[in-house]
Design a protein around this motif. Structure first.
Motif, short mmCIF file in Angstrom:
data_model
loop_
_atom_site.label_atom_id
_atom_site.label_comp_id
_atom_site.label_asym_id
_atom_site.label_seq_id
_atom_site.Cartn_x
_atom_site.Cartn_y
_atom_site.Cartn_z
N GLY A 59 0.68 -1.13 0.13
CA GLY A 59 -0.06 -0.11 0.06
C GLY A 59 0.94 1.04 -0.02
O GLY A 59 1.70 1.44 -0.70
N ARG A 60 0.24 2.20 0.67
CA ARG A 60 1.03 3.45 0.77
C ARG A 60 2.61 3.57 1.18
O ARG A 60 3.33 4.29 0.46
CB ARG A 60 0.37 4.50 1.95
N VAL A 61 2.76 2.79 1.89
CA VAL A 61 4.35 2.66 2.65
C VAL A 61 5.51 2.34 1.34
O VAL A 61 6.39 2.91 0.82
CB VAL A 61 4.67 2.00 3.62
N THR A 62 4.93 1.20 0.75
CA THR A 62 5.43 0.70 -0.36
C THR A 62 5.54 1.56 -1.62
O THR A 62 6.77 1.95 -2.24
CB THR A 62 4.88 -0.53 -0.94
N ARG A 63 4.53 2.29 -1.86
CA ARG A 63 4.51 3.26 -3.15
C ARG A 63 5.48 4.61 -2.64
O ARG A 63 6.01 5.06 -3.57
CB ARG A 63 2.97 3.58 -3.07
N PHE A 64 5.26 4.86 -1.38
CA PHE A 64 6.10 5.74 -1.11
C PHE A 64 7.64 5.74 -1.15
O PHE A 64 8.42 6.55 -1.79
CB PHE A 64 5.93 6.38 0.39
#
Length: 73
Positions: A59-64
């Motif tokens: 999710g968000r952490v991986t995309r960031f």
């Protein structure tokens, strides 16, 4: 300080989920009332501090991290 502005402070019985009864002083209810808890503070993570984990399923952490991988902070 103004006189007679504070609510009555008395002893009630608090019934835990495991059946134990604890006496506490409070302004809730009346003298001798029984409060039955829906959530047991002796085992609930909100009071014991356990169970908090960061779970990222792509999710968000991986995309960031992917977006800013080449930058040095």
């Amino acid at each position: 300080m103004k006189a007679d502005i504070h609510p009555e402070y008395h002893v009630i019985d608090v019934k835990m989920l495991d059946g134990t009864i604890v006496q506490m002083r409070t302004t809730w209810g009346a003298e001798g009332d029984v409060m039955t808890l829906d959530v047991d503070p002796s085992v609930h993570p909100a009071w014991t501090g356990g169970g908090a984990r960061l779970m990222d399923t792509g999710g968000r952490v991986t995309r960031f991290k992917k977006k800013f991988a080449g930058l040095d902070f």
